[in-house]
Design an enzyme around this catalytic site. Sequence first.
Site, short mmCIF file in Angstrom:
data_model
loop_
_atom_site.label_atom_id
_atom_site.label_comp_id
_atom_site.label_asym_id
_atom_site.label_seq_id
_atom_site.Cartn_x
_atom_site.Cartn_y
_atom_site.Cartn_z
N ASP A 228 36.27 47.13 45.25
CA ASP A 228 37.16 46.17 45.93
C ASP A 228 36.38 45.41 46.99
O ASP A 228 35.95 46.00 47.99
CB ASP A 228 38.33 46.94 46.54
CG ASP A 228 39.45 46.04 47.04
OD1 ASP A 228 39.20 44.83 47.20
OD2 ASP A 228 40.55 46.55 47.27
N HIS A 321 44.63 40.45 37.99
CA HIS A 321 44.53 40.17 39.43
C HIS A 321 43.40 39.19 39.75
O HIS A 321 43.58 38.29 40.57
CB HIS A 321 44.33 41.49 40.18
CG HIS A 321 44.31 41.35 41.68
ND1 HIS A 321 45.42 40.98 42.41
CD2 HIS A 321 43.31 41.54 42.59
CE1 HIS A 321 45.12 40.96 43.69
NE2 HIS A 321 43.85 41.28 43.84
#
Lengths: 422, 261
Positions: A228, A321
């Site tokens: 991330d 995403h």
Amino acid sequence: MAADHDPSPTGWSRRSLLAGAVAGAGATGIGAVSAAALGATDPRLSAAQDGPRPGLRTEPFHGARQAGVATLPQAFSAFIGLDLNASATRESLRRLLRILTDDAAALTQGEAPLNDQEPWLARNPSRLTVTVGFGPRAVRLVDRSRAPRWLRPLPAFGIDRLQEKWGQADLLLQLCCDDKLTLAHAQRVLLKDVRSFAAVRWVQDGFRNTVGATEDGQTMRNLFGQVDGTVNPYPGEADHDRVVYGQGGFTPWVQDGTSVVIRRIHMNLDTWDEADTPAREDAVGRKLSDGAPLTGRQEHDEPDFAAKGPLGFPVISSYSHVRRSRSDNPDEKIFRRVYNYDLAVSDASGRSRSGDVGGGVSNTGLIFASYQSDPEKQFVPIQKRLDELDMLNTWTVPIGSAVFAIPPGCRPGGFIGDALFT
Amino acid sequence: MNNHSHTTDRTAPHTTEPRSLPRAVRPAHRALAAVAALGLGMAALTGCSSQNGEQAASNGGESSASQTAAAAPLELGDGWAKAADSGMTAVFGKVTNTSDKDVTLTGAAADGTADSVQLHETAKDGQSGSTRMKEKKGGFTIPAGQSITLEPGGNHIMLMGLTCSLQPGSDLTLRLSTDAGAQDVTVPVRDYSGAKENYAPGDGASGSSDEHSSHGSHEHGEHSSHEGMDMSSSAPAHEHASHGGHADSPSASALPECHGR
Ligand code: HEM
Ligand SMILES: [Cu+2]
């Protein structure tokens, strides 16, 4: 311990820790982990490793910009929302900012503030940074005419299940530190300074890997196991100053000032468990093993959104995403500096269901801290797109939201926010 | 240096740290005390740290340190005062005698802030065994080139009969009297929960414990007599206010805020 190790108060050193870890892995039959298996490292995420032990490392406090934004993320964070007393005035806010500045300047450099009753706990600054943000009321108190247009609640999103207890506050103190004990002490000292001026609305504790736990320069992972932070306008890159400080793009609310949006996002690990690797990777558009786009081989390969699979569908799904969070509009960019949270759960059993923000054996999520020059032009359009469509929403629920204007840094002798008082 | 072997070490704990700030660029409040120690002639400088931070910072550096030795015998380092809305409070810090002669700190004054100021020491009460503060008759003698530390639970400068409320984040200016002349020092005011030792002006003061007095209302601080008071009675009213959430309107009897920000 080998004689050539640097002596340190506890007798531990980074080298001995690393050596121990490898030896331990060998003894349990796991074998040494190859550097390649650990994934790519990114120089933008590397701290200078030479020099004093991690506890003695410091980040500069004074400067044109506040520390804690471009700073390489430390292991621990505490985002603290404060509500000023009803009687707060411009003058009392100025006094509070002077005290906070004075003590933050000392603590971040490993010095105990004047009235610190546990000064020994200040001696390992561990890259402590203290960043101050202004909520709407604070800016209005200082100078109503300087209040940025965007300093107001974000528009409501369909996915939101916002809880008041994580809502907008008058002031933000963002503490980040590589050591939890040092952080706790700094937090205590600063909150003692604050308590005659303001009440603590919330504290959001966050964490990443501790120093030395991962290969230096690795992108962090969140508790979904995802890499991330791969695509991000890191400090030193052309985009950073524009995205974060508006230079050559937006009009900054004040020179060298920025903003932070703090979204507290629950991550439902129980329903995430129900998804297998292909579904999980499809939801994001990247591989879990190393964060590479589904169309690429390495983490930093450019995703190829046009690539089609054997059945004619895009390899990176249109609802993924990464597809949804990337905009063609170059203005719609943010700088993410997120922290994991994982709260203690008592009397826990069973599983939580989709959409739940309680139940199950975990209370986990992300303190999604997003920095940008103009939240309404940069953050909101991205969040809108994700609200409309994002497969990741299946497992995530925003439960908190707040926006703060981050004033510039100060010079020695000044105080954070002083530019607004003139 | 025998006097402060037990004192809090406020200097940088690890001088090997290459990135820590040099003394000259430490925050204004800390620099301020040194600036003030330049003596009476510099009084105009006090309290201007944030309005003219650059000036304060640049004057707080090494350049002034050399002047100080010539101009004034005492330097108050890392000085601070405990915030209080009324009653009593105290000033702490490290007082250094920069001269080559012994200097005695004989007294202090805080005009416009406190009715009286005394030098106090903290000593064990022979009868009760509890620690009490009492006036240090004759003052504190600081040997040439040495320092004494004024700290909570030890020696301190005591302000009595506050005439205004001393707010955290403001500055307090004191005039120190010595046998080598007087000088002004300015210190920042900070919230502090400690420094609650009992005050024993004579032998007969009653020994109310900290516990009891800290629960007492702040009306305590309005007593005209200092006798038997302890510093907790001057706990700042804003602390009380914060207990009640945001209801922090000052009580009718509250003193005006002290000047000097
Ligand atoms: C719990 C919530 C979230 C999780 C677990 C999550 C996870 C991820 C992951 C794994 C990536 C791909 C790797 C990377 O480039 O960092 C990513 C990218 C990204 N995310 Fe999120 N994210 C979350 C919420 C959000 C929110 C709320 C926003 C903005 C409103 C956002 C904006 C972005 C952006 C802009 C990218 C980079 C897209 C690109 O490749 O251009 N994310 N996120
Ligand atoms: Cu006393």
